[in-house]
Design a protein around this motif. Structure first.
Motif, mmCIF file in Angstrom:
data_model
loop_
_atom_site.group_PDB
_atom_site.id
_atom_site.type_symbol
_atom_site.label_atom_id
_atom_site.label_comp_id
_atom_site.label_asym_id
_atom_site.label_seq_id
_atom_site.Cartn_x
_atom_site.Cartn_y
_atom_site.Cartn_z
ATOM 1 N N THR A 32 0.832 -1.205 0.000
ATOM 2 C CA THR A 32 0.000 0.000 0.000
ATOM 3 C C THR A 32 0.867 1.255 0.000
ATOM 4 N N LEU A 33 0.625 2.126 -0.973
ATOM 5 C CA LEU A 33 1.317 3.411 -1.051
ATOM 6 C C LEU A 33 0.501 4.515 -0.384
ATOM 7 N N GLU A 81 7.661 7.502 1.190
ATOM 8 C CA GLU A 81 8.222 7.373 -0.157
ATOM 9 C C GLU A 81 7.272 7.940 -1.214
ATOM 10 N N PHE A 82 5.975 7.639 -1.083
ATOM 11 C CA PHE A 82 5.034 8.166 -2.070
ATOM 12 C C PHE A 82 4.869 9.677 -1.900
ATOM 13 N N GLU A 83 4.795 10.139 -0.655
ATOM 14 C CA GLU A 83 4.633 11.582 -0.427
ATOM 15 C C GLU A 83 5.792 12.363 -1.044
ATOM 16 N N GLN A 84 7.008 11.829 -0.943
ATOM 17 C CA GLN A 84 8.170 12.504 -1.516
ATOM 18 C C GLN A 84 8.115 12.564 -3.038
ATOM 19 N N TYR A 118 6.169 8.735 -8.799
ATOM 20 C CA TYR A 118 6.434 7.355 -8.384
ATOM 21 C C TYR A 118 6.310 6.449 -9.613
ATOM 22 N N PRO A 119 7.285 5.560 -9.830
ATOM 23 C CA PRO A 119 7.235 4.724 -11.038
ATOM 24 C C PRO A 119 6.253 3.552 -10.895
ATOM 25 N N ASN A 120 5.309 3.492 -11.781
ATOM 26 C CA ASN A 120 4.395 2.353 -11.900
ATOM 27 C C ASN A 120 3.643 2.004 -10.618
ATOM 28 N N GLY A 122 -3.797 3.188 -3.437
ATOM 29 C CA GLY A 122 -2.664 3.006 -4.327
ATOM 30 C C GLY A 122 -1.746 1.897 -3.858
ATOM 31 N N PHE A 123 -1.260 1.114 -4.813
ATOM 32 C CA PHE A 123 -0.375 -0.010 -4.524
ATOM 33 C C PHE A 123 0.839 0.050 -5.452
ATOM 34 N N THR A 124 1.970 -0.460 -4.960
ATOM 35 C CA THR A 124 3.132 -0.609 -5.811
ATOM 36 C C THR A 124 2.788 -1.620 -6.891
ATOM 37 N N ALA A 125 3.273 -1.410 -8.085
ATOM 38 C CA ALA A 125 2.950 -2.308 -9.201
ATOM 39 C C ALA A 125 4.091 -3.267 -9.476
#
Length: 108
Positions: free
Chosen positions: A40-41, A55-58, A85-87, A105-108
């Motif tokens: 979870t992002l 990490e996502f906020e940055q 954020y990539p993908n 949102g989730f990392t892909a």
């Protein structure tokens, strides 16, 4: 476009699962219904954020604090999708208030 948007056909009171590990990241059976997993992002609504990794906020042009300070003037979905954020994957569901949505949102 670094993200993929998947609209969910669920009710506002339905749990939402991580597509990778199947953990309920929105779990209405828990007192703290926000239950992010390692994938979870963020968990956001049109009216603000419920959870976000550092990490996502940055990767976003504006900080969460700045967005919340101006939440009456901000389109949260537009802010999320401006991330570098990539993908990543965004699951969109109904929030239960007409015209409002939840975004997970989730990392892909």
């Amino acid at each position: 476009m670094a993200y993929q948007l998947i609209p969910l056909s669920v009710q506002a009171t339905d749990n939402i699962q991580c597509p990778y590990c199947q953990q309920d990241v929105i779990n209405w059976a828990e007192e703290q219904y926000v239950q992010p997993c390692e994938h979870t992002l963020f968990i956001a609504m049109d009216i603000g954020f419920e959870y976000m990794t550092d990490e996502f906020e940055q990767s976003m042009p504006r900080s969460v604090d700045d967005l919340h300070a101006h939440d009456d003037q901000v389109n949260m979905f537009a802010e999320i999708t401006q991330s570098t954020y990539p993908n990543y994957l965004i699951l969109k569901s109904d929030l239960g208030i007409q015209g409002y949505s939840r975004y997970v949102g989730f990392t892909a």
